[in-house]
Motif scaffolding. Structure first.
Motif, PDB file in Angstrom:
ATOM      1  N   TYR A  99      43.387  44.653  39.424  1.00 16.69           N
ATOM      2  CA  TYR A  99      43.747  44.193  40.766  1.00 16.69           C
ATOM      3  C   TYR A  99      42.870  44.867  41.826  1.00 16.69           C
ATOM      4  O   TYR A  99      42.419  44.227  42.781  1.00 16.69           O
ATOM      5  CB  TYR A  99      45.223  44.491  41.008  1.00 16.69           C
ATOM      6  N   SER A 100      42.630  46.160  41.660  1.00 17.39           N
ATOM      7  CA  SER A 100      41.802  46.871  42.637  1.00 17.39           C
ATOM      8  C   SER A 100      40.365  46.359  42.631  1.00 17.39           C
ATOM      9  O   SER A 100      39.736  46.225  43.683  1.00 17.39           O
ATOM     10  CB  SER A 100      41.826  48.375  42.344  1.00 17.39           C
TER      11      SER A 100
ATOM     12  N   SER B  18      45.712  43.316  51.987  1.00 15.08           N
ATOM     13  CA  SER B  18      46.447  43.035  50.758  1.00 15.08           C
ATOM     14  C   SER B  18      47.942  42.907  51.012  1.00 15.08           C
ATOM     15  O   SER B  18      48.613  42.038  50.451  1.00 15.08           O
ATOM     16  CB  SER B  18      46.190  44.150  49.736  1.00 15.08           C
ATOM     17  N   THR B  19      48.461  43.750  51.899  1.00 19.31           N
ATOM     18  CA  THR B  19      49.878  43.656  52.257  1.00 19.31           C
ATOM     19  C   THR B  19      50.193  42.327  52.930  1.00 19.31           C
ATOM     20  O   THR B  19      51.192  41.668  52.626  1.00 19.31           O
ATOM     21  CB  THR B  19      50.250  44.809  53.202  1.00 19.31           C
TER      22      THR B  19
ATOM     23  N   TYR C 268      49.994  39.547  50.225  1.00 16.99           N
ATOM     24  CA  TYR C 268      51.115  39.547  49.296  1.00 16.99           C
ATOM     25  C   TYR C 268      52.392  39.057  49.983  1.00 16.99           C
ATOM     26  O   TYR C 268      53.174  38.300  49.390  1.00 16.99           O
ATOM     27  CB  TYR C 268      51.330  40.963  48.746  1.00 16.99           C
TER      28      TYR C 268
ATOM     29  N   ASP D 194      43.771  47.592  51.790  1.00 19.18           N
ATOM     30  CA  ASP D 194      45.215  47.633  51.538  1.00 19.18           C
ATOM     31  C   ASP D 194      46.011  46.918  52.621  1.00 19.18           C
ATOM     32  O   ASP D 194      47.049  46.314  52.336  1.00 19.18           O
ATOM     33  CB  ASP D 194      45.681  49.091  51.429  1.00 19.18           C
TER      34      ASP D 194
ATOM     35  N   ILE E  94      38.796  43.113  50.324  1.00 18.11           N
ATOM     36  CA  ILE E  94      40.121  43.162  50.933  1.00 18.11           C
ATOM     37  C   ILE E  94      40.650  44.583  50.847  1.00 18.11           C
ATOM     38  O   ILE E  94      40.737  45.163  49.763  1.00 18.11           O
ATOM     39  CB  ILE E  94      41.090  42.193  50.217  1.00 18.11           C
TER      40      ILE E  94
ATOM     41  N   MET F 157      40.306  43.077  44.469  1.00 20.39           N
ATOM     42  CA  MET F 157      40.316  43.309  45.900  1.00 20.39           C
ATOM     43  C   MET F 157      38.922  43.717  46.403  1.00 20.39           C
ATOM     44  O   MET F 157      38.478  43.280  47.462  1.00 20.39           O
ATOM     45  CB  MET F 157      41.331  44.399  46.260  1.00 20.39           C
TER      46      MET F 157
ATOM     47  N   MET G  30      45.453  34.689  44.536  1.00 27.87           N
ATOM     48  CA  MET G  30      46.663  35.492  44.341  1.00 27.87           C
ATOM     49  C   MET G  30      47.885  34.607  44.083  1.00 27.87           C
ATOM     50  O   MET G  30      48.720  34.908  43.212  1.00 27.87           O
ATOM     51  CB  MET G  30      46.909  36.370  45.561  1.00 27.87           C
TER      52      MET G  30
END
Length: 562
Positions: free
Chosen positions: A62-63, A76-77, A80, A73, A71, A66, A37
């Motif tokens: 992107y999904s 992912s948060t 990021y 959400d 990974i 993941m 990322m």
């Protein structure tokens, strides 16, 4: 104030069967995705040809990416937030580094001007000697020069006496040395200018996960299996779970239970790992209060899992919690006055000021930070701050400190006096501020920070003789007056105001940044001279002549310099 507190160590045998290995795999998976990322966002922001490609991905969404790494959400948060934080830190570090280079260039420029003036004066002395040998008449090389020639003897000033021929050779040697020094500084100045221009056009450096310093050791120790294992351990070391206040326990991935265990949901469908008997080293009650409260008062709690190694080479995991401490600070109400402080290298001067700006009492807290270790410094600074907190507790008045930024000062130490550089380097202002904020949050006292520009100068002019206090105590008093906005106390007396131009003689001078003319005019007068009752003579030259005759405590060398 946010704090990060570690929990207990968890060795492999202390967790359920296979749980330790699952945690290691999760950390590796998390960091693989973080590296990918980071590279994608870096390419998207700074490398050409990727503006229309979200995250720099062309063949995969992107999904789907993941899903490949398993990974969700919530992870992912966290990823990021961590990646964007790394990019932001690189940009801020770059701005700081560019500012340091600009300050360094300013210091080099001042040195070039100083060396040029010295070289001009030395050449003027050389020309005077040549002219004297030819004509037999002595002419002062430049204004203020103390050199004299009598017969075949040169008196350069002070107690030194040289034969004229010997002194001429000495001057020639100094000219050569100064000229070489000037060329070296000019070359260094040009190199720094080129570096500044190059950095201004280039992108921020890309981060090497695992540390660049350790990666460079492969060229010396060799890229063997031991080095590879250590680099892998450094590269895949931590995993983070960002908190959310909407969650029942302040975090959707990590939550404690009623028995004292901590449950962490791993990525990629690896299940949940349980850390038994989890507790924090301190602030246990504050941590539990973040989620054991009503929904409106609930706070986010972030967790980080670290992969560590003890002295025997055994691996263990440690989980730390990051959360906000409750705000115990008192309100910064200056209606009752304040306790203002002036921080110095070896002591802290403080004064108590009432709401009308009257000086009630003063004192100082000495300390010694020279040649002390980091642990000793922390202990000493903590004790000093505790003593200042006692003043706040006794009076109920908020503390006022100076807001300093020593970045510029430390960047310009290149050609300063060695002792001055040592004192600036020993000035642990950031540690003092950290202890003030930390203890203020725990003990419930407030700290205000104000601009200290020229407070020492105005304290020296206005309050040293009036109250019979030191220049540092007077500076602390000026800091308090500035915080209380008592401008009527900061008016220049006529004895100093008449030294300025007619247009600058009237009105309150609140901090000399509005007019530094007086500061420049009086900068050559030593501090202790302001204890005297100075007459209104109208010019700085007459004032210095008066000090030369009446300042009996003034050293002879300083009298000659005046």
């Amino acid at each position: 104030m946010k704090v990060t507190i570690n929990g207990p160590r968890y060795y492999k045998e202390e967790l359920a069967s296979g749980a330790f290995d699952l945690c290691i795999q999760s950390i590796c998976c998390y960091n693989d995705f973080k590296i990918q990322m980071y590279n994608a966002i870096y390419a998207n922001r700074y490398l050409p040809g990727s503006k229309g490609d979200i995250l720099g991905l062309k063949k995969i969404t992107y999904s789907a990416w993941m899903k490949e790494y398993g990974i969700n959400d919530y992870y992912s948060t966290s990823l990021y937030a961590e990646v964007t934080g790394l990019l932001s830190s690189q940009r801020e570090f770059r701005k700081w580094y560019l500012a340091r280079i600009k300050d360094d260039l300013a210091a080099r420029k001042r040195k070039i001007i100083s060396l040029t003036e010295s070289l001009t004066k030395l050449r003027a002395i050389k020309q005077t000697i040549v002219s004297y040998v030819r004509t037999g008449k002595f002419k002062r090389p430049y204004k203020g020069c103390m050199m004299k020639i009598s017969g075949q003897t040169a008196f350069p000033g002070g107690r030194h006496v040289y034969a004229l021929e010997e002194y001429e050779r000495l001057v020639e040697q100094r000219i050569r040395n100064t000229n070489a020094r000037l060329h070296n500084v000019q070359a260094a100045f040009r190199r720094r200018e080129c570096k500044l221009e190059k950095l201004g056009k280039s992108n921020p450096d890309r981060i090497l996960f695992g540390s660049m310093a350790f990666y460079k050791t492969k060229d010396t120790v060799g890229c063997d299996d031991t080095w590879r294992r250590e680099f892998h351990r450094r590269r895949y070391r931590t995993m983070q779970a960002t908190g959310r206040h909407t969650s029942r326990y302040g975090n959707y991935l990590v939550h404690p239970d009623e028995t004292g265990n901590l449950h962490w949901d791993l990525p990629k469908g690896m299940g949940t790992v349980v850390f038994p008997k989890f507790h924090l080293a301190r602030y246990e009650a504050e941590w539990r209060a973040c989620f054991q409260c009503s929904k409106d008062l609930r706070q986010a709690v972030s967790y980080r899992m670290k992969r560590m190694t003890d002295g025997n080479g055994r691996e263990y995991l440690i989980v730390s919690a990051n959360f906000d401490l409750p705000d115990h600070e008192a309100s910064a109400d200056l209606s009752e006055g304040c306790i203002s402080c002036d921080l110095n290298v070896d002591h802290l001067a403080w004064v108590e000021v009432d709401p009308s700006g009257k000086l009630l009492r003063y004192g100082k807290i000495p300390f010694d930070l020279e040649h002390k270790s980091s642990t000793q410094r922390n202990q000493i600074i903590g004790d000093v701050v505790s003593r200042v907190a006692v003043l706040n507790k006794e009076t109920g008045r908020p503390l006022v400190f100076e807001n300093l930024d020593l970045t510029t000062k430390r960047a310009s130490m290149k050609y300063s006096v060695k002792r001055s550089n040592f004192l600036v380097s020993s000035f642990a202002y950031q540690k003092f501020r950290f202890h003030l904020d930390s203890q203020g949050s725990r003990k419930g006292f407030s700290v205000l920070y104000v601009d200290p520009a020229y407070t020492s100068f105005w304290g020296k002019l206005l309050f040293m003789r009036k109250y019979g206090i030191s220049v540092h105590t007077a500076a602390a008093y000026c800091i308090g007056l500035r915080a209380l906005e008592r401008l009527d106390e900061l008016i220049i007396p006529d004895v100093y105001g008449h030294l300025l131009d007619s247009k600058k003689q009237t009105g309150p001078y609140y901090a000399a940044e509005k007019d530094v003319a007086l500061y420049k005019k009086l900068s050559g007068i030593r501090t202790h001279a302001f204890y005297l009752d100075l007459p209104d003579l109208g010019t700085v030259t007459k004032l210095k002549d008066w000090l030369r005759q009446n300042d009996k405590s003034c050293p002879a060398w300083y009298t000659a310099a005046l």
